[in-house]
Design a protein around this motif. Structure first.
Motif, PDB file in Angstrom:
ATOM      1  N   TRP A 231       0.763   6.304   4.436  1.00  0.00           N
ATOM      2  CA  TRP A 231      -0.161   7.306   4.954  1.00  0.00           C
ATOM      3  C   TRP A 231       0.161   8.892   4.545  1.00  0.00           C
ATOM      4  O   TRP A 231       1.396   9.009   5.318  1.00  0.00           O
ATOM      5  CB  TRP A 231      -0.634   6.917   6.217  1.00  0.00           C
ATOM      6  CG  TRP A 231      -1.229   5.549   6.703  1.00  0.00           C
ATOM      7  CD1 TRP A 231      -0.813   4.699   7.694  1.00  0.00           C
ATOM      8  CD2 TRP A 231      -2.198   4.723   5.980  1.00  0.00           C
ATOM      9  NE1 TRP A 231      -1.443   3.691   7.864  1.00  0.00           N
ATOM     10  CE2 TRP A 231      -2.313   3.598   6.692  1.00  0.00           C
ATOM     11  CE3 TRP A 231      -2.791   4.988   4.722  1.00  0.00           C
ATOM     12  CZ2 TRP A 231      -3.055   2.735   6.393  1.00  0.00           C
ATOM     13  CZ3 TRP A 231      -3.606   4.173   4.361  1.00  0.00           C
ATOM     14  CH2 TRP A 231      -4.029   2.998   5.233  1.00  0.00           C
TER      15      TRP A 231
ATOM     16  N   ASP B 169      -7.587   8.134  -1.052  1.00  0.00           N
ATOM     17  CA  ASP B 169      -8.433   7.218  -0.192  1.00  0.00           C
ATOM     18  C   ASP B 169      -9.655   8.006   0.416  1.00  0.00           C
ATOM     19  O   ASP B 169      -9.660   9.195   0.779  1.00  0.00           O
ATOM     20  CB  ASP B 169      -7.712   6.750   1.026  1.00  0.00           C
ATOM     21  CG  ASP B 169      -6.632   5.788   0.631  1.00  0.00           C
ATOM     22  OD1 ASP B 169      -6.853   5.320  -0.304  1.00  0.00           O
ATOM     23  OD2 ASP B 169      -5.733   5.648   1.380  1.00  0.00           O
TER      24      ASP B 169
ATOM     25  N   ARG C 119       0.691  -1.163   0.104  1.00  0.00           N
ATOM     26  CA  ARG C 119       0.009   0.039  -0.187  1.00  0.00           C
ATOM     27  C   ARG C 119       0.914   1.260  -0.029  1.00  0.00           C
ATOM     28  O   ARG C 119       1.994   1.069   0.437  1.00  0.00           O
ATOM     29  CB  ARG C 119      -0.930   0.095   1.193  1.00  0.00           C
ATOM     30  CG  ARG C 119      -0.210   0.407   2.529  1.00  0.00           C
ATOM     31  CD  ARG C 119      -1.189   0.539   3.589  1.00  0.00           C
ATOM     32  NE  ARG C 119      -0.616   0.326   4.992  1.00  0.00           N
ATOM     33  CZ  ARG C 119      -0.007   1.512   5.403  1.00  0.00           C
ATOM     34  NH1 ARG C 119       0.115   2.560   4.722  1.00  0.00           N
ATOM     35  NH2 ARG C 119       0.607   1.520   6.569  1.00  0.00           N
TER      36      ARG C 119
ATOM     37  N   GLY D  24      -5.128   7.718   5.983  1.00  0.00           N
ATOM     38  CA  GLY D  24      -5.430   7.172   4.355  1.00  0.00           C
ATOM     39  C   GLY D  24      -4.306   8.023   3.678  1.00  0.00           C
ATOM     40  O   GLY D  24      -3.215   8.940   4.034  1.00  0.00           O
ATOM     41  N   SER D  25      -4.061   7.584   2.465  1.00  0.00           N
ATOM     42  CA  SER D  25      -3.348   7.790   1.212  1.00  0.00           C
ATOM     43  C   SER D  25      -4.056   8.718   0.512  1.00  0.00           C
ATOM     44  O   SER D  25      -5.265   8.699   0.538  1.00  0.00           O
ATOM     45  CB  SER D  25      -2.767   6.764   0.598  1.00  0.00           C
ATOM     46  OG  SER D  25      -2.041   5.868   1.438  1.00  0.00           O
TER      47      SER D  25
ATOM     48  N   VAL E 128     -12.073   8.665   3.686  1.00  0.00           N
ATOM     49  CA  VAL E 128     -11.780   8.431   5.231  1.00  0.00           C
ATOM     50  C   VAL E 128     -12.888   9.244   5.833  1.00  0.00           C
ATOM     51  O   VAL E 128     -13.516  10.128   5.377  1.00  0.00           O
ATOM     52  CB  VAL E 128     -10.415   9.037   5.589  1.00  0.00           C
ATOM     53  CG1 VAL E 128      -9.208   8.181   5.093  1.00  0.00           C
ATOM     54  CG2 VAL E 128     -10.187  10.456   5.367  1.00  0.00           C
TER      55      VAL E 128
ATOM     56  N   THR F  25     -12.557  12.482   0.928  1.00  0.00           N
ATOM     57  CA  THR F  25     -11.353  12.302   0.143  1.00  0.00           C
ATOM     58  C   THR F  25     -10.051  12.828   0.285  1.00  0.00           C
ATOM     59  O   THR F  25     -10.001  14.246   0.518  1.00  0.00           O
ATOM     60  CB  THR F  25     -11.529  12.369  -1.320  1.00  0.00           C
ATOM     61  OG1 THR F  25     -12.749  11.856  -1.971  1.00  0.00           O
ATOM     62  CG2 THR F  25     -10.471  11.591  -2.257  1.00  0.00           C
TER      63      THR F  25
END
Length: 161
Positions: free
Chosen positions: A101, A134, A98, A130-131, A136, A150
């Motif tokens: 973050w 993503d 992944r 989150g990246s 959240v 987002t």
């Protein structure tokens, strides 16, 4: 000058073709065998950022097929984070990686709602990491309301349409 026998001429042609094939096939096979991939050189644990020092290069051997959906280049691996334990000597599935973050859980972030020419900004606390890209959940500091948004490249959260 004697005339060569027809079978002698045919033997020369076959010998020339076999020699050419013998020269070409090893070149092709060695080019194919020279594919280099990266695999872990030690155990990489979940949540650990993958660095070039934790990887080693190996050359594929003829006949061994690299599975689909595995990351094998430095561009695919450097800076990524392991989702699960990666064992030395094994291929690294792309599903086991992944992005790092961008926003951590519990961090204070700027939340933006943009609709046409209207922009509303507020401060919120992230309820999950989150990246970029993503989705959240965040809690508005003033109202306590939980919003979904987002993660943007600058670390802010965009909510709404």
């Amino acid at each position: 000058m004697p005339i060569p026998h027809p079978l002698t001429a045919l033997r020369r042609i076959v010998l020339a073709a076999a020699t050419a094939a013998a020269v070409c096939v090893p070149a092709w096979a060695s080019a194919w065998a020279q594919e280099v991939v990266l695999i872990p050189s030690r155990v990489i644990y979940p949540g650990e950022t993958i660095s070039a020092g934790a990887l080693r290069q190996v050359t594929l051997v003829p006949g061994k097929v690299k599975p689909d959906a595995v990351a094998t280049t430095l561009a695919e691996l450097d800076g990524k984070v392991a989702r699960r334990t990666l064992l030395p000597g094994r291929y690294i599935p792309t599903a086991a990686l992944r992005n790092a973050w961008l926003v951590e859980q519990g961090a204070s972030v700027q939340v933006n709602f943009i609709a046409g020419g209207l922009t509303i900004s507020a401060t919120a606390v992230t309820l999950q990491p989150g990246s970029p890209g993503d989705v959240v959940k965040v809690r508005n500091v003033d109202s306590g309301k939980v919003l979904t948004g987002t993660v943007m490249e600058d670390g802010s959260i965009r909510v709404g349409t």
